[in-house]
Design a protein around this motif. Structure first.
Motif, mmCIF file in Angstrom:
data_model
loop_
_atom_site.group_PDB
_atom_site.id
_atom_site.type_symbol
_atom_site.label_atom_id
_atom_site.label_comp_id
_atom_site.label_asym_id
_atom_site.label_seq_id
_atom_site.Cartn_x
_atom_site.Cartn_y
_atom_site.Cartn_z
ATOM 1 N N VAL A 169 0.856 -1.184 0.000
ATOM 2 C CA VAL A 169 0.000 0.000 0.000
ATOM 3 C C VAL A 169 0.892 1.234 0.000
ATOM 4 O O VAL A 169 1.718 1.411 0.891
ATOM 5 C CB VAL A 169 -0.930 0.002 1.241
ATOM 6 C CG1 VAL A 169 -1.781 1.256 1.276
ATOM 7 C CG2 VAL A 169 -1.784 -1.259 1.268
ATOM 8 N N LYS A 170 0.739 2.080 -1.021
ATOM 9 C CA LYS A 170 1.660 3.200 -1.214
ATOM 10 C C LYS A 170 1.754 4.123 0.003
ATOM 11 O O LYS A 170 2.845 4.531 0.400
ATOM 12 C CB LYS A 170 1.263 4.000 -2.453
ATOM 13 C CG LYS A 170 2.312 5.011 -2.851
ATOM 14 C CD LYS A 170 2.233 5.361 -4.302
ATOM 15 C CE LYS A 170 3.423 6.197 -4.661
ATOM 16 N NZ LYS A 170 4.028 5.851 -5.885
ATOM 17 N N MET A 171 0.619 4.453 0.630
ATOM 18 C CA MET A 171 0.652 5.335 1.795
ATOM 19 C C MET A 171 1.421 4.680 2.950
ATOM 20 O O MET A 171 2.175 5.347 3.653
ATOM 21 C CB MET A 171 -0.764 5.696 2.255
ATOM 22 C CG MET A 171 -1.483 6.679 1.332
ATOM 23 S SD MET A 171 -0.575 8.229 1.081
ATOM 24 C CE MET A 171 -0.656 8.936 2.706
ATOM 25 N N GLU A 172 1.240 3.388 3.141
ATOM 26 C CA GLU A 172 1.949 2.696 4.207
ATOM 27 C C GLU A 172 3.434 2.558 3.873
ATOM 28 O O GLU A 172 4.287 2.649 4.756
ATOM 29 C CB GLU A 172 1.313 1.331 4.482
ATOM 30 C CG GLU A 172 -0.066 1.450 5.103
ATOM 31 C CD GLU A 172 -0.682 0.116 5.491
ATOM 32 O OE1 GLU A 172 0.045 -0.895 5.583
ATOM 33 O OE2 GLU A 172 -1.903 0.102 5.713
ATOM 34 N N LYS B 140 6.557 3.821 6.091
ATOM 35 C CA LYS B 140 7.724 2.991 6.428
ATOM 36 C C LYS B 140 9.011 3.722 6.043
ATOM 37 O O LYS B 140 9.977 3.747 6.808
ATOM 38 C CB LYS B 140 7.667 1.647 5.694
ATOM 39 C CG LYS B 140 6.788 0.616 6.350
ATOM 40 C CD LYS B 140 6.912 -0.726 5.665
ATOM 41 C CE LYS B 140 7.575 -1.650 6.630
ATOM 42 N NZ LYS B 140 7.281 -3.052 6.460
ATOM 43 N N TYR B 141 9.006 4.313 4.869
ATOM 44 C CA TYR B 141 10.175 5.049 4.387
ATOM 45 C C TYR B 141 10.494 6.217 5.316
ATOM 46 O O TYR B 141 11.645 6.442 5.686
ATOM 47 C CB TYR B 141 9.921 5.527 2.957
ATOM 48 C CG TYR B 141 11.081 6.280 2.342
ATOM 49 C CD1 TYR B 141 12.276 5.638 2.068
ATOM 50 C CD2 TYR B 141 10.967 7.626 2.034
ATOM 51 C CE1 TYR B 141 13.344 6.314 1.496
ATOM 52 C CE2 TYR B 141 12.023 8.318 1.462
ATOM 53 C CZ TYR B 141 13.208 7.661 1.196
ATOM 54 O OH TYR B 141 14.261 8.333 0.646
ATOM 55 N N SER B 142 9.468 6.930 5.737
ATOM 56 C CA SER B 142 9.641 8.057 6.649
ATOM 57 C C SER B 142 10.229 7.598 7.982
ATOM 58 O O SER B 142 11.112 8.252 8.543
ATOM 59 C CB SER B 142 8.291 8.741 6.866
ATOM 60 O OG SER B 142 8.409 9.756 7.827
ATOM 61 N N GLU C 101 17.506 6.825 10.505
ATOM 62 C CA GLU C 101 18.813 7.162 9.937
ATOM 63 C C GLU C 101 19.333 8.460 10.543
ATOM 64 O O GLU C 101 20.516 8.561 10.897
ATOM 65 C CB GLU C 101 18.711 7.284 8.413
ATOM 66 C CG GLU C 101 20.032 7.660 7.764
ATOM 67 C CD GLU C 101 19.900 7.905 6.271
ATOM 68 O OE1 GLU C 101 20.789 7.440 5.545
ATOM 69 O OE2 GLU C 101 18.924 8.557 5.834
ATOM 70 N N GLU C 102 18.468 9.449 10.683
ATOM 71 C CA GLU C 102 18.867 10.727 11.286
ATOM 72 C C GLU C 102 19.365 10.522 12.711
ATOM 73 O O GLU C 102 20.368 11.113 13.120
ATOM 74 C CB GLU C 102 17.695 11.713 11.289
ATOM 75 C CG GLU C 102 17.378 12.301 9.947
ATOM 76 C CD GLU C 102 16.184 13.247 9.989
ATOM 77 O OE1 GLU C 102 15.920 13.852 11.057
ATOM 78 O OE2 GLU C 102 15.521 13.390 8.949
ATOM 79 N N ILE C 103 18.670 9.683 13.468
ATOM 80 C CA ILE C 103 19.072 9.402 14.845
ATOM 81 C C ILE C 103 20.462 8.766 14.867
ATOM 82 O O ILE C 103 21.328 9.159 15.654
ATOM 83 C CB ILE C 103 18.032 8.497 15.541
ATOM 84 C CG1 ILE C 103 16.734 9.269 15.766
ATOM 85 C CG2 ILE C 103 18.578 7.944 16.853
ATOM 86 C CD1 ILE C 103 15.557 8.403 16.189
ATOM 87 N N LEU C 104 20.689 7.796 13.994
ATOM 88 C CA LEU C 104 21.986 7.117 13.950
ATOM 89 C C LEU C 104 23.100 8.052 13.493
ATOM 90 O O LEU C 104 24.214 8.001 14.028
ATOM 91 C CB LEU C 104 21.916 5.892 13.042
ATOM 92 C CG LEU C 104 21.131 4.714 13.588
ATOM 93 C CD1 LEU C 104 21.023 3.614 12.537
ATOM 94 C CD2 LEU C 104 21.749 4.174 14.858
ATOM 95 N N LEU C 105 22.815 8.907 12.522
ATOM 96 C CA LEU C 105 23.832 9.853 12.067
ATOM 97 C C LEU C 105 24.198 10.836 13.175
ATOM 98 O O LEU C 105 25.366 11.208 13.319
ATOM 99 C CB LEU C 105 23.357 10.583 10.811
ATOM 100 C CG LEU C 105 23.319 9.731 9.540
ATOM 101 C CD1 LEU C 105 22.655 10.496 8.400
ATOM 102 C CD2 LEU C 105 24.717 9.265 9.150
ATOM 103 N N ALA C 106 23.217 11.250 13.966
ATOM 104 C CA ALA C 106 23.493 12.138 15.093
ATOM 105 C C ALA C 106 24.370 11.423 16.123
ATOM 106 O O ALA C 106 25.324 12.007 16.665
ATOM 107 C CB ALA C 106 22.189 12.623 15.728
ATOM 108 N N LYS C 107 24.062 10.153 16.398
ATOM 109 C CA LYS C 107 24.882 9.374 17.328
ATOM 110 C C LYS C 107 26.298 9.216 16.791
ATOM 111 O O LYS C 107 27.276 9.312 17.536
ATOM 112 C CB LYS C 107 24.264 7.994 17.563
ATOM 113 C CG LYS C 107 23.071 8.002 18.483
ATOM 114 C CD LYS C 107 22.566 6.575 18.696
ATOM 115 C CE LYS C 107 21.385 6.538 19.631
ATOM 116 N NZ LYS C 107 20.941 5.155 19.897
#
Length: 130
Positions: free
Chosen positions: A84-87, A91-93, A99-105
Motif C-alpha cells: 500500500v503506497k501510503m503505508e 515505512k520510508y519516513s 537514519e537521522e538518529i543514527l547519524l546524530a549518534k
C-alpha cells in the motif's frame, strides 16, 4: 553483516539465531511472545526453528531498538504493508527518521573520539618529554 538468502525454510535453532544476531535467547523468545516475530516453526520435539527471513526481521528489530525506538513503534512499523503506497511512504519516513538518529549518534561518537585522540596525543607528548 553475514549474508543470508531470503527464505522461509525453518532451519536455525534458537541457539544458532542467538549466535548470529547476538541477541540473548530470552529476548528472541520475548519478541516472539509479543508478536514482533511470527510464524516460528517447531520441530517434532517442539524446538523452535527460524528461517533466514525471521533472522532478518530480528536484525531489523535489533537495529530499531538500538536507535531507541520503542516496541509499540516497531510493532507499528512491522505491521505496515509494502504494497500500500501510503503505508510504504510511512515505512520510508520511519526509516529516514531512524537514519537521522543514527547519524546524530555517529557525529557525537566522532566528536568524543576526537577529544580522546587529542588527550592521548597530549599524554604521549608529555610522556616522551619526561
Amino acid at each position: 553483516m553475514e549474508e543470508f538468502i531470503y527464505g522461509t525454510e525453518p532451519k536455525y535453532s534458537i541457539k544458532e539465531v542467538s549466535k548470529i544476531t547476538n541477541l540473548p535467547k530470552p529476548t528472541i523468545r520475548y519478541y516472539e511472545d509479543i508478536g514482533l516475530l511470527q510464524g516460528v516453526a517447531r520441530d517434532k520435539n517442539n524446538i523452535r526453528l527460524f528461517s533466514d527471513d525471521q533472522i532478518m526481521r530480528l536484525r531489523m528489530v535489533q537495529c530499531m531498538r538500538s536507535t531507541g525506538m520503542g516496541i509499540d513503534m516497531i510493532r507499528h512499523y512491522l505491521g505496515l504493508s509494502r504494497e500500500v503506497k501510503m503505508e510504504l511512504k510511512e515505512k520510508y519516513s520511519i526509516v529516514l527518521n531512524q537514519e537521522e538518529i543514527l547519524l546524530a549518534k555517529k557525529h557525537e561518537i566522532e566528536a568524543q573520539l576526537a577529544l580522546i585522540e587529542h588527550k592521548k596525543a597530549n599524554f604521549k607528548k608529555d610522556l616522551n618529554e619526561a
